[in-house]
Design an enzyme around this catalytic site. Structure first.
Site, mmCIF file in Angstrom:
data_model
loop_
_atom_site.group_PDB
_atom_site.id
_atom_site.type_symbol
_atom_site.label_atom_id
_atom_site.label_comp_id
_atom_site.label_asym_id
_atom_site.label_seq_id
_atom_site.Cartn_x
_atom_site.Cartn_y
_atom_site.Cartn_z
ATOM 1 N N CYS A 78 0.712 -1.323 0.182
ATOM 2 C CA CYS A 78 0.348 -0.459 0.129
ATOM 3 C C CYS A 78 0.959 1.118 0.084
ATOM 4 C CB CYS A 78 -0.956 0.067 1.469
ATOM 5 S SG CYS A 78 -1.194 1.660 1.578
ATOM 6 N N CYS A 165 -7.598 0.887 -0.463
ATOM 7 C CA CYS A 165 -7.792 0.531 0.812
ATOM 8 C C CYS A 165 -7.278 -0.660 0.136
ATOM 9 C CB CYS A 165 -8.326 0.262 1.696
ATOM 10 S SG CYS A 165 -7.985 -0.488 2.884
ATOM 11 N N CYS A 414 -12.406 -10.647 21.159
ATOM 12 C CA CYS A 414 -10.991 -9.681 20.106
ATOM 13 C C CYS A 414 -10.358 -9.010 20.972
ATOM 14 C CB CYS A 414 -11.858 -9.147 19.702
ATOM 15 S SG CYS A 414 -13.031 -7.827 20.317
#
Ligand code: SAH
Length: 458
Positions: A78, A165, A414
């Site tokens: 990226c 993205c 998480c």
């Protein structure tokens, strides 16, 4: 005053050797014992860094030049990785990321939970760890009077303008760019969180992997959205798989994305997706796991750990739209789900119906209030599944679970730190953590999901 004690000063350029990687994915280098956190640094590397922030006990620096590279370093694909706060680990090979996350889970369970002996399996990773996200939530703003859209820079509220993205599904990317150009065309202002001025705050896009359906949610500060009709029409014209356009209004000064009121601008209220054979309707504000491929892996592990035979009563706490509940219901006698967001509970009820599952009931409320109430009603759970947000389970819920004495608890988490804290609590009350399986739901970011199997010892 205190800053004078630090052995570095702001804007100073120094040579460092990285020793470690934090749980947030930053390289750690020490200058006379004083830790500096540097995005993009990897253990073993020697580099030149520029100090950007000096605090009493630690500081932050920017990577200028890597002199000696780690064998695990790769070129981040990226182009804005260096500035964008969305990903933290693109410079580390995927194998290296999985190793790092494995160590992080083991270390956290030991340090916070005192769980040194619990088997922690190698993380289950993805074969192709790109373009996996089904949901994009992009902040919109203004910089030098220009509309910008992208994620915040690290530790900042400055938007890093973005054209693509590469962890997002292509369609989500396409929608964000389309809304950006429509907003420019129709003179819609991005929201400025400092002055609380402007119109468009966020664009949230959801893509359903298995049906290809798309939902767009425009989050605005007020009801007004100039040229609303034209924008809605243009989105429909240019996105053939679009199923739903919603507007959410968030008038508050807050960094919470959604406000209370959601209106339909066009199409359906929900989009549909499948996980395995089960169909799910998902509305704008409901939680739905963001990595569809890995969600299946995660839920299958949760189901395996639940060891159901068809006779059990199961509670699914923090059930969202009933995803795990409906997976469990196929192999249990009865499932009770509880969730705090009312829209998610209506989705859960609808999802049970559309899949002809009639042994799952759902209630709106806090897990820590509803489950004690169920207990008082005489409901006895053989298995409890919990899947709380990052802050983990409320202590009241842990206390209730320990008192209800289910045979097994399956904990989906998480956040390894709160998982470790909650496991410790349960271990002190007659439960034993049997094994932990990390699942990489968020490649290239510092996040890691875990499923833990916990069984009653006495
Ligand atoms: N198990 C679901 C959702 C997990 S995310 C899935 O896999 O899709 C955590 C969920 O907990 C969110 O839906 C959130 O709205 C809900 N939640 C947060 N705090 C809660 C609380 N105190 N009681 C019940 N649900 C809560």
């Amino acid at each position: 005053m205190n800053q004078q004690q630090a052995p570095v000063s702001k804007n100073e350029t120094i040579q460092v050797t990285f020793e470690d990687l934090t749980h947030e994915g930053a390289g750690v280098a020490k200058k006379d014992g004083y830790p500096l956190f540097v995005k993009g640094g990897l253990p073993g590397e020697e580099a030149e860094v520029k100090v950007v922030q000096v605090k009493k006990n630690y500081g932050f620096a920017r990577l200028i030049n890597v002199k000696k590279e780690s064998e695990q370093r790769v070129e981040p694909p990226c182009s804005i990785f260096k500035w964008c706060g969305g990903c933290q680990l693109q410079h580390l090979s995927y194998e290296g990321q999985l190793q790092h996350k494995h160590n992080q889970v083991r270390e956290t369970l030991a340090r916070i939970g005192g769980l040194n002996k619990v088997p922690v399996h190698s993380p289950l990773g993805m074969d192709d760890p790109w373009r996996y996200r089904n949901k994009s939530q992009v902040p919109f703003g203004e910089q030098q009077k220009q509309l910008v859209a992208g994620f915040y820079a690290e530790r900042s509220h400055k938007i890093v303008d973005m054209n693509t993205c590469i962890i997002q599904h292509e369609d989500n990317d396409k929608v964000v760019q389309l809304v950006k150009s429509l907003a420019k065309q129709y003179g819609i202002r991005g929201y400025d969180d400092k002055t609380h001025k402007g119109t468009l705050r966020h664009v949230v896009v959801r893509h359903a992997k298995h049906t290809d359906e798309l939902m767009v949610v425009l989050v605005t500060k007020g009801e007004a959205l100039p040229n609303k009709k034209n924008i809605v029409q243009a989105l429909q014209d240019q996105l053939p798989n679009l199923k739903s356009i919603m507007q959410n209004i968030n008038p508050k000064r807050t960094n919470v994305i959604f406000g209370e009121s959601t209106e339909k601008l066009w199409g359906e209220d929900v989009i549909n997706d499948f996980i395995g054979d089960i169909k799910f309707a998902i509305s704008a504000r409901s939680f739905y796991q963001v990595n569809p491929e890995q969600t299946k892996v995660l839920y299958e592990k949760a189901l395996e750990y639940a060891k159901l035979t068809g006779k059990e009563t199961v509670i699914d706490a923090y059930c969202g739209i009933g995803t795990i509940s409906l997976f469990l219901a196929q192999e249990a006698k009865q499932v009770y789900g509880v969730e705090i967001v009312p829209e998610a509970v209506s989705d859960a009820k609808r999802n049970a119906k559309i899949n002809h599952i009639d042994n799952a009931d759902f209630v709106v409320g806090e897990a820590e209030s509803v489950i004690p109430w169920w207990q008082a009603q005489g409901i006895e759970a053989d298995v409890i599944v919990v899947d709380p947000p990052r802050k983990g389970c409320d202590e009241k819920l842990l206390e209730t679970m320990a008192a209800m004495k289910p045979l097994r608890i399956v904990y989906v988490s998480c956040n390894p730190a709160t998982l470790a804290r909650d496991l410790k609590y349960l271990e002190e009350r007659g439960y034993k953590t049997k094994e932990v399986q990390p699942v990489d739901m968020f490649p290239h970011t510092a996040h890691i999901e875990n499923v833990a199997l916990i069984e009653r010892e006495m």
